[in-house]
Design a protein around this motif. Sequence first.
Motif, short mmCIF file in Angstrom:
data_model
loop_
_atom_site.label_atom_id
_atom_site.label_comp_id
_atom_site.label_asym_id
_atom_site.label_seq_id
_atom_site.Cartn_x
_atom_site.Cartn_y
_atom_site.Cartn_z
N SER A 1 -9.48 3.15 -1.90
CA SER A 1 -9.61 1.90 -1.15
C SER A 1 -9.77 0.73 -2.11
O SER A 1 -10.76 0.65 -2.84
CB SER A 1 -10.78 1.96 -0.17
OG SER A 1 -11.96 2.36 -0.83
N ASN B 1 -5.94 7.99 1.65
CA ASN B 1 -6.88 6.95 2.07
C ASN B 1 -8.25 7.13 1.45
O ASN B 1 -9.19 6.40 1.77
CB ASN B 1 -6.94 6.80 3.59
CG ASN B 1 -7.25 8.11 4.26
OD1 ASN B 1 -7.72 9.05 3.62
ND2 ASN B 1 -7.00 8.17 5.56
N ARG B 2 -8.39 8.10 0.55
CA ARG B 2 -9.60 8.17 -0.26
C ARG B 2 -9.65 7.01 -1.27
O ARG B 2 -10.70 6.73 -1.84
CB ARG B 2 -9.63 9.50 -1.04
CG ARG B 2 -9.69 10.74 -0.16
CD ARG B 2 -9.75 12.01 -0.99
NE ARG B 2 -8.54 12.23 -1.78
CZ ARG B 2 -8.45 12.00 -3.09
NH1 ARG B 2 -9.49 11.54 -3.77
NH2 ARG B 2 -7.32 12.23 -3.73
N ASN C 1 0.88 -1.16 0.00
CA ASN C 1 0.00 0.00 0.00
C ASN C 1 0.92 1.21 0.00
O ASN C 1 1.39 1.64 1.04
CB ASN C 1 -0.90 -0.02 1.24
CG ASN C 1 -1.85 1.16 1.27
OD1 ASN C 1 -1.80 2.04 0.41
ND2 ASN C 1 -2.71 1.18 2.26
#
Lengths: 116, 117
Positions: free
Chosen positions: A65, A62-63, A57
């Motif tokens: 996913s 974190n928008r 990752n």
Amino acid sequence: DTAVSQTPKYLVTQMGNDKSIKCEQNLGHDTMYWYKQDSKKFLKIMFSYNNKELIINETVPNRFSPKSPDKAHLNLHINSLELGDSAVYFCASSQVYLAGSTGELFFGEGSRLTVL
Amino acid sequence: AQTVTQSQPEMSVQEAETVTLSCTYDTSESNYYLFWYKQPPSRQMILVIRQEAYKQQNATENRFSVNFQKAAKSFSLKISDSQLGDTAMYFCAFMKPGRGGADGLTFGKGTHLIIQP
């Protein structure tokens, strides 16, 4: 038969919206990836999944996913889209955890996202 | 972390000429894979050629061959008898072998190759 398929191929949307890109591979591979290609054509890995488990990752807001319902599918959901999210997103797959695997990544055709 | 450098942003040659695209990389790994991928205007990523670092013999695929210099960490692509259909972005890429493949490919910034008629 398309080995790695992505849908949709093109998305045009407004800032602030949420969108998803779906990816499916029929190669029986154990690892799937999402790459982002920016306007200068630079390809950078975002995520990798092995057998539904998140492996990589990278520094991604974190928008973004990813979701892997099974090892043949890896979808990308993006919340609250911003202008800077405009890019081409590539899904890819590879057989990693197998002796003698070639390491080759097989890519989908890409999904061009335009945020207005 | 690995890095891949392609120092030629753009190259242009005449049809039927031979052209060499350069690539250097940096890694502390002793075994790895190196690739050249082609991206024509259609956007599709197409594997051109692949080299395993432990193999000393340079890979060849028809008109495409590589010059792999492990000590120098250099991996150039030679295209012989270039054709109009070779016009594309060419990306050099690095991958760790085995389980390291889950880290994916590390790409260079690409070379835009134009074949002129």
